[in-house]
Design an enzyme around this catalytic site. Sequence first.
Site, PDB file in Angstrom:
ATOM      1  N   GLY A   1      84.353  11.270  37.347  1.00  0.00           N
ATOM      2  CA  GLY A   1      84.096  12.311  38.331  1.00  0.00           C
ATOM      3  C   GLY A   1      82.784  12.152  39.074  1.00  0.00           C
TER       4      GLY A   1
ATOM      5  N   SER B   1      85.025   7.171  37.123  1.00  0.00           N
ATOM      6  CA  SER B   1      86.121   7.052  36.156  1.00  0.00           C
ATOM      7  C   SER B   1      86.803   5.688  36.192  1.00  0.00           C
ATOM      8  CB  SER B   1      87.168   8.145  36.410  1.00  0.00           C
ATOM      9  OG  SER B   1      87.668   8.077  37.732  1.00  0.00           O
TER      10      SER B   1
ATOM     11  N   ASP C   1      98.808   9.686  37.425  1.00  0.00           N
ATOM     12  CA  ASP C   1      98.112  10.407  38.491  1.00  0.00           C
ATOM     13  C   ASP C   1      98.035   9.602  39.781  1.00  0.00           C
ATOM     14  OD1 ASP C   1      96.160   8.495  37.957  1.00  0.00           O
ATOM     15  OD2 ASP C   1      94.745   9.906  37.072  1.00  0.00           O
TER      16      ASP C   1
ATOM     17  N   HIS D   1      94.132   6.348  38.686  1.00  0.00           N
ATOM     18  CA  HIS D   1      93.401   5.574  37.689  1.00  0.00           C
ATOM     19  C   HIS D   1      94.217   4.385  37.181  1.00  0.00           C
ATOM     20  CE1 HIS D   1      91.431   9.579  37.548  1.00  0.00           C
ATOM     21  NE2 HIS D   1      90.352   8.819  37.496  1.00  0.00           N
TER      22      HIS D   1
ATOM     23  N   ASN E   1      85.048   8.923  44.636  1.00  0.00           N
ATOM     24  CA  ASN E   1      85.216  10.373  44.581  1.00  0.00           C
ATOM     25  C   ASN E   1      84.727  11.049  45.858  1.00  0.00           C
ATOM     26  OD1 ASN E   1      86.403  10.690  41.961  1.00  0.00           O
ATOM     27  ND2 ASN E   1      84.425  10.182  41.073  1.00  0.00           N
TER      28      ASN E   1
END
Length: 217
Positions: A72, A35, A182, A185, A101
């Site tokens: 992801g 991402s 979040d 990002h 991730n």
Amino acid sequence: MKHFLAILIFFFFVAPGTAASNDQQTTTIMVFGDSLSANYGIPTEAGWVHLLEQRLQTLSPVFQVVNASISGETTLGGRNRIQQAIEQHHPDIVILGLGANDGLRGTAIKTIYENLETIINICQQNNISVLLAGMQLPPNYGMTYTQKFQSIYSQLAQRYQTALVPFLLAGFGEKQEFFQTDGIHPTVLAQEKIAENVWVVLHTMIRNNIATIRSES
């Protein structure tokens, strides 16, 4: 890679600013990440991959950037789909930006290393140059794990002689104002910084390839 290097020599040393002819072969750079590269939460045209392509276009119109990143994505997912991505896009260079991730999930260091290693091996077996984009984890994951995770990238780069961006988010990784709500990002504001981190290494990588082929000719 021969056509890739020949194109670079021509455009860097023979005809800077010259438009590509219709039959000129392209040099394809494939971004293979998660991402952080897949424009999560931001417009595609504002993402660092697009900004990087714009910079490359100022060097020559033969450069083409393909974004094969998936939000992801893990190193295992990348390992499972790298061959298909290569067959689809036929890249000359792969910018490999996976592992974040895995780290956030606490995946075993050995597993992350081996997955990235396999991806690099597949690329090199297909005569593709690799630029490895390193990542770091927040300190709350523990000093031992975070240090071992960070060292994965430098160890692989040294072992397989790949180019390396030590930390994709260098210069702002600790500054919350450059991240979306979040906290993970990057925002639009951060994309130019990421593009610059990659550009510095990629530009040097291209020039080194040219120097090597000139010395061997």
